[in-house]
Design a protein around this motif. Structure first.
Motif, PDB file in Angstrom:
ATOM      1  N   SER A 109       0.853  -1.196   0.000  1.00  0.00           N
ATOM      2  CA  SER A 109       0.000   0.000   0.000  1.00  0.00           C
ATOM      3  C   SER A 109       0.890   1.248   0.000  1.00  0.00           C
ATOM      4  CB  SER A 109      -0.865   0.009   1.264  1.00  0.00           C
ATOM      5  OG  SER A 109      -0.057   0.336   2.387  1.00  0.00           O
ATOM      6  N   TYR A 110       0.429   2.308  -0.639  1.00  0.00           N
ATOM      7  CA  TYR A 110       1.170   3.562  -0.598  1.00  0.00           C
ATOM      8  C   TYR A 110       0.205   4.736  -0.662  1.00  0.00           C
ATOM      9  CZ  TYR A 110       0.646   3.173  -5.691  1.00  0.00           C
ATOM     10  OH  TYR A 110       0.145   3.017  -6.959  1.00  0.00           O
TER      11      TYR A 110
ATOM     12  N   ILE B 211       5.940   6.047   2.936  1.00  0.00           N
ATOM     13  CA  ILE B 211       5.995   6.333   4.374  1.00  0.00           C
ATOM     14  C   ILE B 211       5.093   7.503   4.751  1.00  0.00           C
ATOM     15  CG2 ILE B 211       7.480   7.025   6.297  1.00  0.00           C
ATOM     16  CD1 ILE B 211       7.956   4.166   5.288  1.00  0.00           C
ATOM     17  N   GLY B 212       4.263   7.294   5.751  1.00  0.00           N
ATOM     18  CA  GLY B 212       3.485   8.372   6.345  1.00  0.00           C
ATOM     19  C   GLY B 212       3.956   8.557   7.774  1.00  0.00           C
ATOM     20  N   LYS B 213       3.540   9.651   8.398  1.00  0.00           N
ATOM     21  CA  LYS B 213       3.997   9.922   9.764  1.00  0.00           C
ATOM     22  C   LYS B 213       3.700   8.745  10.685  1.00  0.00           C
ATOM     23  CE  LYS B 213       4.570  13.786  12.858  1.00  0.00           C
ATOM     24  NZ  LYS B 213       5.809  12.969  13.158  1.00  0.00           N
ATOM     25  N   GLY B 214       4.735   8.244  11.392  1.00  0.00           N
ATOM     26  CA  GLY B 214       4.534   7.181  12.358  1.00  0.00           C
ATOM     27  C   GLY B 214       4.580   5.774  11.781  1.00  0.00           C
ATOM     28  N   THR B 259       4.256  -8.951  15.278  1.00  0.00           N
ATOM     29  CA  THR B 259       3.675  -8.123  16.344  1.00  0.00           C
ATOM     30  C   THR B 259       3.308  -6.717  15.882  1.00  0.00           C
ATOM     31  OG1 THR B 259       5.877  -7.390  16.971  1.00  0.00           O
ATOM     32  CG2 THR B 259       5.008  -9.329  18.111  1.00  0.00           C
ATOM     33  N   ARG B 260       3.947  -6.213  14.818  1.00  0.00           N
ATOM     34  CA  ARG B 260       3.670  -4.831  14.431  1.00  0.00           C
ATOM     35  C   ARG B 260       3.524  -4.698  12.915  1.00  0.00           C
ATOM     36  NH1 ARG B 260       7.384  -0.753  17.798  1.00  0.00           N
ATOM     37  NH2 ARG B 260       5.643   0.604  17.172  1.00  0.00           N
ATOM     38  N   PRO B 261       2.737  -3.703  12.455  1.00  0.00           N
ATOM     39  CA  PRO B 261       2.522  -3.534  11.014  1.00  0.00           C
ATOM     40  C   PRO B 261       3.716  -2.840  10.338  1.00  0.00           C
ATOM     41  CG  PRO B 261       1.334  -1.829  12.202  1.00  0.00           C
ATOM     42  CD  PRO B 261       1.990  -2.703  13.245  1.00  0.00           C
ATOM     43  N   ILE B 262       4.520  -3.599   9.635  1.00  0.00           N
ATOM     44  CA  ILE B 262       5.704  -3.040   8.971  1.00  0.00           C
ATOM     45  C   ILE B 262       5.314  -2.495   7.595  1.00  0.00           C
ATOM     46  CG2 ILE B 262       8.026  -3.552   8.133  1.00  0.00           C
ATOM     47  CD1 ILE B 262       7.597  -3.745  11.208  1.00  0.00           C
ATOM     48  N   LYS B 263       5.730  -1.258   7.342  1.00  0.00           N
ATOM     49  CA  LYS B 263       5.356  -0.623   6.072  1.00  0.00           C
ATOM     50  C   LYS B 263       6.435  -0.854   5.011  1.00  0.00           C
ATOM     51  CE  LYS B 263       1.946   2.066   4.536  1.00  0.00           C
ATOM     52  NZ  LYS B 263       2.354   2.159   3.152  1.00  0.00           N
ATOM     53  N   ALA B 264       7.676  -0.838   5.431  1.00  0.00           N
ATOM     54  CA  ALA B 264       8.767  -0.969   4.453  1.00  0.00           C
ATOM     55  C   ALA B 264      10.024  -1.521   5.123  1.00  0.00           C
ATOM     56  CB  ALA B 264       9.064   0.391   3.811  1.00  0.00           C
ATOM     57  N   ARG B 340      24.756  12.523 -13.182  1.00  0.00           N
ATOM     58  CA  ARG B 340      23.663  12.147 -12.292  1.00  0.00           C
ATOM     59  C   ARG B 340      22.553  11.408 -13.027  1.00  0.00           C
ATOM     60  NH1 ARG B 340      25.484  11.590  -8.114  1.00  0.00           N
ATOM     61  NH2 ARG B 340      23.525  11.886  -7.019  1.00  0.00           N
ATOM     62  N   VAL B 341      22.745  10.118 -13.262  1.00  0.00           N
ATOM     63  CA  VAL B 341      21.700   9.304 -13.867  1.00  0.00           C
ATOM     64  C   VAL B 341      21.537   8.015 -13.075  1.00  0.00           C
ATOM     65  CG1 VAL B 341      20.927   8.076 -15.918  1.00  0.00           C
ATOM     66  CG2 VAL B 341      22.174  10.225 -16.172  1.00  0.00           C
ATOM     67  N   GLY B 342      20.326   7.762 -12.654  1.00  0.00           N
ATOM     68  CA  GLY B 342      20.002   6.527 -11.960  1.00  0.00           C
ATOM     69  C   GLY B 342      18.596   6.105 -12.355  1.00  0.00           C
ATOM     70  N   TYR B 343      18.062   5.110 -11.666  1.00  0.00           N
ATOM     71  CA  TYR B 343      16.742   4.617 -12.047  1.00  0.00           C
ATOM     72  C   TYR B 343      16.017   4.027 -10.849  1.00  0.00           C
ATOM     73  CZ  TYR B 343      20.060   0.775 -12.414  1.00  0.00           C
ATOM     74  OH  TYR B 343      21.095  -0.094 -12.171  1.00  0.00           O
ATOM     75  N   MET B 344      14.693   4.100 -10.926  1.00  0.00           N
ATOM     76  CA  MET B 344      13.835   3.401  -9.988  1.00  0.00           C
ATOM     77  C   MET B 344      13.030   2.409 -10.807  1.00  0.00           C
ATOM     78  SD  MET B 344      10.453   4.721  -8.030  1.00  0.00           S
ATOM     79  CE  MET B 344      11.233   5.878  -6.935  1.00  0.00           C
ATOM     80  N   VAL B 345      12.961   1.162 -10.332  1.00  0.00           N
ATOM     81  CA  VAL B 345      12.184   0.134 -11.018  1.00  0.00           C
ATOM     82  C   VAL B 345      11.115  -0.338 -10.053  1.00  0.00           C
ATOM     83  CG1 VAL B 345      12.214  -2.172 -12.024  1.00  0.00           C
ATOM     84  CG2 VAL B 345      14.107  -0.593 -12.467  1.00  0.00           C
ATOM     85  N   ALA B 346       9.871  -0.322 -10.508  1.00  0.00           N
ATOM     86  CA  ALA B 346       8.760  -0.783  -9.673  1.00  0.00           C
ATOM     87  C   ALA B 346       7.573  -1.112 -10.565  1.00  0.00           C
ATOM     88  CB  ALA B 346       8.390   0.288  -8.650  1.00  0.00           C
ATOM     89  N   SER B 347       6.452  -1.404  -9.923  1.00  0.00           N
ATOM     90  CA  SER B 347       5.248  -1.716 -10.699  1.00  0.00           C
ATOM     91  C   SER B 347       4.844  -0.491 -11.518  1.00  0.00           C
ATOM     92  CB  SER B 347       4.111  -2.078  -9.748  1.00  0.00           C
ATOM     93  OG  SER B 347       3.822  -0.949  -8.932  1.00  0.00           O
ATOM     94  N   LYS B 348       4.153  -0.746 -12.622  1.00  0.00           N
ATOM     95  CA  LYS B 348       3.720   0.331 -13.527  1.00  0.00           C
ATOM     96  C   LYS B 348       2.990   1.449 -12.787  1.00  0.00           C
ATOM     97  CE  LYS B 348       1.421  -0.738 -17.346  1.00  0.00           C
ATOM     98  NZ  LYS B 348       0.689  -1.575 -18.336  1.00  0.00           N
ATOM     99  N   ASP B 349       2.015   1.054 -11.959  1.00  0.00           N
ATOM    100  CA  ASP B 349       1.170   2.098 -11.358  1.00  0.00           C
ATOM    101  C   ASP B 349       1.969   2.930 -10.352  1.00  0.00           C
ATOM    102  OD1 ASP B 349       1.246   0.140  -9.306  1.00  0.00           O
ATOM    103  OD2 ASP B 349      -0.614   0.940  -8.459  1.00  0.00           O
ATOM    104  N   PHE B 350       2.930   2.304  -9.680  1.00  0.00           N
ATOM    105  CA  PHE B 350       3.742   3.063  -8.717  1.00  0.00           C
ATOM    106  C   PHE B 350       4.639   4.063  -9.455  1.00  0.00           C
ATOM    107  CE2 PHE B 350       7.264   3.606  -5.631  1.00  0.00           C
ATOM    108  CZ  PHE B 350       6.517   4.028  -4.547  1.00  0.00           C
ATOM    109  N   ILE B 351       5.271   3.607 -10.530  1.00  0.00           N
ATOM    110  CA  ILE B 351       6.120   4.502 -11.330  1.00  0.00           C
ATOM    111  C   ILE B 351       5.279   5.665 -11.861  1.00  0.00           C
ATOM    112  CG2 ILE B 351       7.421   4.678 -13.486  1.00  0.00           C
ATOM    113  CD1 ILE B 351       8.981   3.273 -11.300  1.00  0.00           C
TER     114      ILE B 351
END
Lengths: 489, 489
Positions: A109-110, B211-214, B259-264, B340-351
């Protein structure tokens, strides 16, 4: 026996050298498993014949594959697919048909930022009236390349290829401080300057520090949409004030200040975006006084200071003797949008603070480009070019104005802008720009989407028509189509 | 009569042409008011004599000043300071002595991010053991310039000088998808790729959405400090798990998930930063299974995939058939940090979503550099260079290891890293790296500040010593000084 003739197809008109085409294809065949590990490859002569290329080409391709580790030579045995390719783990990568399949939806989720969604910028090869951007055909890219080359020609300058300061190239910070002092009257030194990648990045970084969730920010009721997004994305509540022929109405800001705690005011005083009007000297003084009285920050976006055609331009608010202004400008507007160099000017401590955020955002700018720009400023290359561009754009503004009158339609209202790169054109309320835009597209003319210019849904029915990037023939062609479309409404 | 001889001083050894030096100085004199509007300037002959330069030089300087609008020629009268200089408004800009004074403290309130504060990167001309960065002396900058030149040599390519896509150069997205498929087994297409300015920007952009607060994020108890800052700056609460010889302990992550909800979970599996260990295949599979079972995102920072010296490297987590991974990498680590060239790879909708944030952060990357990198990948230039660099760095790792043993100090503990560009070196607990660092500086050797490597104050007393950017002589000199310093403790 594998038929390479059918597997390797060579495109002799491609930019890619033939030997690279061959090695790329064979590397892929190996990855795909079509050519198994330890598979014995044909000799260079045999392959050159079946592919009908020179033997040297095949040898070059094999060298390439070897240097990339795909194949190996076993002395007196021949050439083989390498026996130790990268281990495919955690599991195999290949889909049955060997075509990669795109990953679709994130399984985690995001948070969405729907407010930010907007079409991506597209460059069709189509006659286009843009929203007011420079003509890259006159960009001094040869100078940029020459300066970059000169920098790296010196051994001791190779350090510029490594990591640099998060605040930007030290020389550029110095030269810019002088340049902004001399051209805009800013009372600053290098420590007041942070090099950014354009005025938008300055706006983004400043907003991160100035705006907290629920803070109040004031903008014009017509305003640069991306600025609104930047403020609201950080949690600002936007309050709007009218914009008239003298720019944003500072009296209205004063009224707001009396009743609510204003954190920041965003302005484009030089030419209000999108309406192109200039903020009057009186209102500039008034706005600075209000900032000092009520303690808010002025976010001054001076994206197009260099393009003013009437009298000598007024100096920016940042030239006033105050620490309430965060000033943002761009070099890329003068040189070319692709050269991402801009600056933020503010108090020493604010610049100091913002630099730390810059580190985690993208670490730093482009050291070589920044040094090149510094040298171009020192040697007057940029000043020369901007002088040249100013002259050309003034002519283009005047011809665009003349042509708008020539093809005059009673459905359009406009005034000649004192500066900038666009006209602010109103359309008879009985019609709307979406219709016009759709009709224009049918005739292969692209014009801006007007919706972003009415973020608060005032229904003013205006659009921004850029003149700077079109020569006379293009202007005439574009405006003729536009007028035909509108007359046919 | 003003004495230009005293006002204009010429530095003949400067990079700046003499005529530019003259015009710059005179422009400043005009701005300062030393040369008033309408002031009559000496003729070119007179001035060339008093400045003792060739007359052509003075004429060139006057042309320059004219083109910048500072002076004007009145036919048959002479050359004068221009009568219409920019209006100085809202108020005068000059301080009495004509020296600009820096603006000090912001007069508006803003939010501090003290966690982000850290010293800026400085490049002294001093022998330096860095924390593990490439040797720019072998960077293929000539190729980068050649490719950039070729791109702009084509008229139809001038569009690359204008604004481009917020997702990066389309060709590069395609070529990278292939490249990452072939070298790392990622099952992706161009739509899964966002071009960034290095892996850190990918980390920043992804964190903004995930990431959201907390929210809870898991990192190793030793971890890349900037990653910790990026997560906490966005409001994450960090939970830590041990890191051993097989990398981050995934069993410990499983316990947390119960025990706890891990986001990332943030990982550098290829070579854990800072300890350099590789995450074992078993744990990779386990981590992906956990992500799928508990629905968290894996932030995989693969900043140095290309530098592995033992066996063929394991494939990244992102090669697993899952949409739980956001994968971040960098081209600049291979070519040179300055590019300065790099990349992020992820699902289509996230990109798709993240691109919209990119727009307000810095609009886009560098279109020409991105296109140049695309062509360099297509033609194998980058592959060739990385092969070459890998060979060199392996030799340097081995010589660094040999020298560390040669100058062996009972106070130091270390193991030879399987990859990357640095050793993870422990120091006898009776001493600390700050002392060593201070002593080394006295002997003109700079070594990394070890504090960032112990963000959670475990007191492991280790430091990261980079070997890749030092040739044999430099390594020997540096390690001799280091051992002398330590023996003298």
């Amino acid at each position: 026996m594998i038929s390479f003739k059918n597997l390797v197809d060579i495109n002799r008109s491609s930019e890619v050298p033939v030997f690279i085409q061959i090695s790329n294809t064979m590397a892929r065949l190996i990855k795909r498993g079509t050519l198994a590990q330890k598979y014995k490859l044909p000799g260079s002569r045999a392959l050159s014949e079946s592919l009908n290329v020179h033997r040297k080409t095949v040898i070059a391709a094999y060298d390439e594959l070897m240097s990339q580790g795909w194949i190996e030579i076993v002395p007196s045995k021949g050439t083989f697919v390498s026996s130790k390719l990268p281990v495919i783990a955690p599991q195999s990568i290949d889909t049955e048909d060997g075509i990669a399949c795109p990953k679709g939806k994130a399984a985690f989720s995001y948070y969405h930022r729907s407010a930010l969604r907007r079409d991506d910028f597209k460059t069709e090869d189509m006659l286009t009236i843009d929203e007011g951007i420079p003509d890259v055909r006159i960009a001094p890219f040869q100078e940029v390349m020459r300066h970059s080359k000169n920098i790296l020609a010196r051994e001791y300058n190779l350090k510029h290829l490594s990591y640099g300061s998060i605040y930007g190239d030290p020389l550029l910070r110095n030269v810019l401080a002088d340049y902004l002092h001399e051209t805009r009257g800013l009372n600053i030194t290098a420590e007041n300057v942070l090099i950014t990648r354009g005025s938008q990045m300055g706006m983004y970084l400043a907003t991160q520090y100035i705006i907290g969730k629920g803070d109040l920010a004031v903008v014009g009721e017509t305003n640069y949409w991306t600025a609104n997004l930047t403020l609201t994305d950080q949690g600002a509540e936007l309050l709007t004030v009218p914009v008239d022929r003298d720019g944003i109405v500072t009296k209205a800001i004063e009224e707001l200040c009396k009743t609510r705690p204003i954190k920041a005011v965003y302005v484009t005083p030089h030419h209000h975006h999108p309406t192109t009007v200039t903020l009057s000297a009186e209102r500039r003084v008034h706005l600075v006084q209000l900032a000092e009285k009520y303690g808010f920050a002025i976010l001054e976006d001076d994206y197009d200071y260099d393009f003013h055609y009437q009298r000598a331009p007024l100096l920016p608010l940042a030239s006033a003797d105050t620490d309430h202004v965060v000033y943002m400008g761009a070099i890329c507007k003068i040189v070319a949008p692709a050269y991402r160099v801009g600056y933020m000017v503010a108090s020493k401590d604010f610049i100091q603070e913002v630099g730390h955020l810059r580190r985690i955002v993208d670490r730093q700018g482009d050291p070589i480009l920044e040094r090149a720009v510094a040298n171009m400023l020192k040697q007057g290359d940029i000043q020369r070019h901007s002088k040249k561009a100013l002259k050309l754009y003034k002519e283009r503004r005047d011809s665009f104005n003349m042509l708008l009158h020539k093809f005059h339609s009673k459905h359009l209202t406009f005034e000649i802008p004192e500066g900038g790169m666009a006209f602010w054109v109103g359309l008879d309320k009985r019609y709307n720009w979406d219709m016009v835009r759709a009709e224009c597209l049918k005739r292969h003319l692209k014009i801006p989407d007007s919706k972003p210019y009415d973020p608060f849904k005032l229904g003013h029915n205006h659009n921004r028509l850029g003149f700077a990037s079109l020569n006379y023939e293009e202007q005439e062609k574009a405006l003729r189509i536009l007028s035909e479309v509108i007359s046919a409404l």
